[in-house]
Design a protein around this motif. Structure first.
Motif, PDB file in Angstrom:
ATOM      1  N   GLU A 171      39.778 -17.091 -15.881  1.00 18.48           N
ATOM      2  CA  GLU A 171      39.101 -18.063 -15.012  1.00 18.48           C
ATOM      3  C   GLU A 171      37.906 -18.664 -15.770  1.00 18.48           C
ATOM      4  OE1 GLU A 171      39.911 -19.155 -10.995  1.00 18.48           O
ATOM      5  OE2 GLU A 171      40.857 -17.601 -12.166  1.00 18.48           O
ATOM      6  N   ASN A 172      37.743 -20.006 -15.685  1.00 22.82           N
ATOM      7  CA  ASN A 172      36.578 -20.648 -16.305  1.00 22.82           C
ATOM      8  C   ASN A 172      35.302 -20.092 -15.701  1.00 22.82           C
ATOM      9  OD1 ASN A 172      37.695 -22.336 -18.161  1.00 22.82           O
ATOM     10  ND2 ASN A 172      37.989 -24.015 -16.708  1.00 22.82           N
TER      11      ASN A 172
ATOM     12  N   ASP B 145      46.207 -15.263 -24.831  1.00 18.74           N
ATOM     13  CA  ASP B 145      45.113 -16.024 -24.192  1.00 18.74           C
ATOM     14  C   ASP B 145      43.770 -15.311 -24.340  1.00 18.74           C
ATOM     15  OD1 ASP B 145      46.968 -17.884 -23.373  1.00 18.74           O
ATOM     16  OD2 ASP B 145      47.192 -17.051 -21.359  1.00 18.74           O
ATOM     17  N   GLU B 146      43.786 -13.983 -24.155  1.00 16.60           N
ATOM     18  CA  GLU B 146      42.514 -13.247 -24.174  1.00 16.60           C
ATOM     19  C   GLU B 146      41.931 -13.170 -25.586  1.00 16.60           C
ATOM     20  OE1 GLU B 146      42.742  -9.521 -21.996  1.00 16.60           O
ATOM     21  OE2 GLU B 146      44.014 -10.448 -20.472  1.00 16.60           O
ATOM     22  N   THR B 147      42.793 -13.077 -26.601  1.00 16.20           N
ATOM     23  CA  THR B 147      42.305 -13.079 -27.984  1.00 16.20           C
ATOM     24  C   THR B 147      41.519 -14.361 -28.238  1.00 16.20           C
ATOM     25  OG1 THR B 147      44.105 -11.698 -28.814  1.00 16.20           O
ATOM     26  CG2 THR B 147      43.044 -13.159 -30.408  1.00 16.20           C
ATOM     27  N   ARG B 148      42.102 -15.488 -27.830  1.00 19.81           N
ATOM     28  CA  ARG B 148      41.431 -16.780 -28.054  1.00 19.81           C
ATOM     29  C   ARG B 148      40.096 -16.849 -27.320  1.00 19.81           C
ATOM     30  NH1 ARG B 148      47.025 -19.977 -26.927  1.00 19.81           N
ATOM     31  NH2 ARG B 148      47.787 -20.058 -29.075  1.00 19.81           N
ATOM     32  N   LYS B 149      40.079 -16.354 -26.080  1.00 14.37           N
ATOM     33  CA  LYS B 149      38.848 -16.456 -25.277  1.00 14.37           C
ATOM     34  C   LYS B 149      37.745 -15.556 -25.831  1.00 14.37           C
ATOM     35  CE  LYS B 149      37.071 -16.248 -20.533  1.00 14.37           C
ATOM     36  NZ  LYS B 149      37.370 -16.432 -19.105  1.00 14.37           N
TER      37      LYS B 149
ATOM     38  N   ASP C  95      28.172 -13.581 -23.725  1.00 12.00           N
ATOM     39  CA  ASP C  95      28.865 -14.510 -22.826  1.00 12.00           C
ATOM     40  C   ASP C  95      28.447 -14.319 -21.372  1.00 12.00           C
ATOM     41  OD1 ASP C  95      30.129 -15.436 -25.029  1.00 12.00           O
ATOM     42  OD2 ASP C  95      32.143 -14.751 -24.509  1.00 12.00           O
ATOM     43  N   PHE C  96      27.770 -13.206 -21.080  1.00 14.99           N
ATOM     44  CA  PHE C  96      27.300 -12.967 -19.701  1.00 14.99           C
ATOM     45  C   PHE C  96      25.956 -13.643 -19.522  1.00 14.99           C
ATOM     46  CE2 PHE C  96      24.695 -10.467 -16.722  1.00 14.99           C
ATOM     47  CZ  PHE C  96      25.520 -10.457 -15.608  1.00 14.99           C
TER      48      PHE C  96
ATOM     49  N   GLY D  51      27.504 -12.117 -10.703  1.00 19.28           N
ATOM     50  CA  GLY D  51      28.915 -12.418 -10.514  1.00 19.28           C
ATOM     51  C   GLY D  51      29.884 -11.440 -11.147  1.00 19.28           C
ATOM     52  N   ILE D  52      31.057 -11.974 -11.495  1.00 19.07           N
ATOM     53  CA  ILE D  52      32.160 -11.128 -11.960  1.00 19.07           C
ATOM     54  C   ILE D  52      32.254 -11.179 -13.489  1.00 19.07           C
ATOM     55  CG2 ILE D  52      34.670 -10.789 -11.876  1.00 19.07           C
ATOM     56  CD1 ILE D  52      34.622 -12.277  -9.145  1.00 19.07           C
TER      57      ILE D  52
END
Ligand code: A2P
Length: 329
Positions: free
Chosen positions: A102-103, A208-212, A116-117, A121-122
């Motif tokens: 999720e963006n 997807d998670e590797t990229r993020k 990144d935090f 929130g989540i």
């Protein structure tokens, strides 16, 4: 020192119990602790730091006064209750895949991207196989990482108690009830559901998670995920290709400087990452480091990690500990 009110959702599960074990080991500064699961296990008792706690049925009012909520009760529970917990003021660290892509939701391996935090929130805890793959790739980014191919060897504990039960059931000669084949006698190249392009959702998560996590949205990644007859601790064979020249010694040096990674690479002595060595620890073991003979600047390596600890519970607790230390919770 300030103490934090903690809610654990899915407290009776494999990861949920390990949240508590890791918190106890790390000396987590717990104030009030509340344990939640489904109505099935409401009333059961769980020990934490020598004190007995009663498991409560999860409800919309469960998060009053919680500072931190650790979730591992599946995607449907996280979908409904993680926003409720966040709205009640808790920082949520969610082990399900529901919020990961999720963006605006940070997906965190604390040794890589705790920055990144930005507050409240989540927070999503990444997929188990992804964590032990990105940790060794991260310090190699500087060599111009351009392509990654994963093959996983994933333990049955990754399916929760149901997976472990199926391994032991089939080892005893009984028929499988959970996996589509007899996991005691074969590897199964199917983890999570199949998608229209022929990949499984587990493979898609790794891509997807590797990229993020690595902040590399264009990185070329593919994966084949395989369930193997191992009780606990996943392994991943990682093939990585780089723009720039890279030697085996470059890799060893970079990995030796990476928090959370232990180079385990003395193959002549049969010392390399195996599940039995990874069990019970929070380091990602990396070995079998060698040149990929099929391309110009390629490296092959192999990682093993305790998927319930670093792949799930320990990573989540480490995120909370880091944020507390940095004054962000
Ligand atoms: P319960 O023990 O009451 O079923 P695992 O991944 O090891 O199977 O664990 C899953 C965890 O998620 C368990 O603690 C389980 O509780 C919990 N859980 C499953 N469904 C719900 C639900 N609807 N509400 C709250 N907790 C749930």
């Amino acid at each position: 020192m300030r103490r934090y009110n903690v809610a654990v959702v899915g407290a009776t599960g494999l990861v949920g119990r390990t949240f508590l074990q890791v918190m106890e080991e790390y000396g987590f500064p717990v104030g009030n602790l509340r344990l939640f699961a489904s109505e099935r296990s409401a009333g059961s008792k769980i020990n934490y730091c020598g004190q007995e706690f009663t498991v409560e049925e999860l409800s919309e009012n469960s998060f009053e006064g919680a500072d931190i909520a650790l979730f591992s009760a599946g995607g449907a529970v996280s979908e409904k209750y993680a926003p409720i917990a966040a709205a009640a003021g808790a920082v949520v660290i969610d082990n399900s895949s529901r919020w990961r892509m999720e963006n605006g939701i940070p997906l965190i391996v604390p040794e890589i991207n705790i920055g990144d935090f930005s507050g409240g929130g989540i927070i999503a805890n990444p997929n188990c196989s992804t964590i032990q793959s990105v940790l060794p790739l991260y310090p190699l980014k500087k060599y111009g990482l351009k392509r990654v191919c994963y093959t996983t060897y994933q333990a049955v504990s990754g399916s929760g108690q149901k997976g472990k039960n199926d391994l032991f059931r089939t080892l005893n000669g009984d028929s499988p009830q959970f996996y589509p084949h007899d996991i005691s006698k074969t590897c199964i190249p199917e983890i999570d559901v199949f998608l229209p392009d022929g990949y499984t959702k587990e493979e898609r998560k790794m891509i997807d998670e590797t990229r993020k996590i690595l902040h590399m949205p264009e990185l070329k990644v593919s994966a084949t995920c395989v369930r193997v007859p191992v009780p606990n601790s996943h392994a991943v064979a990682i093939a990585a290709e780089f723009e720039n020249e890279i030697t085996v010694q470059d890799v060893v040096t970079a990995l030796e400087g990476q928090d959370g990674v232990t180079v385990t690479n003395r193959p002549q002595e049969h010392v390399y990452p195996v599940s039995t060595l990874a069990n019970g620890q929070d380091e990602v073991l990396v070995g079998r480091i060698r040149k990929d003979l099929s391309c110009e600047n390629g490296i092959l390596m192999y990682s093993a990690a305790d998927n319930i600890r670093k792949g799930a519970a320990a990573n989540a607790v480490q995120i909370a500990m880091r944020l507390i230390k940095e004054g962000k919770i």
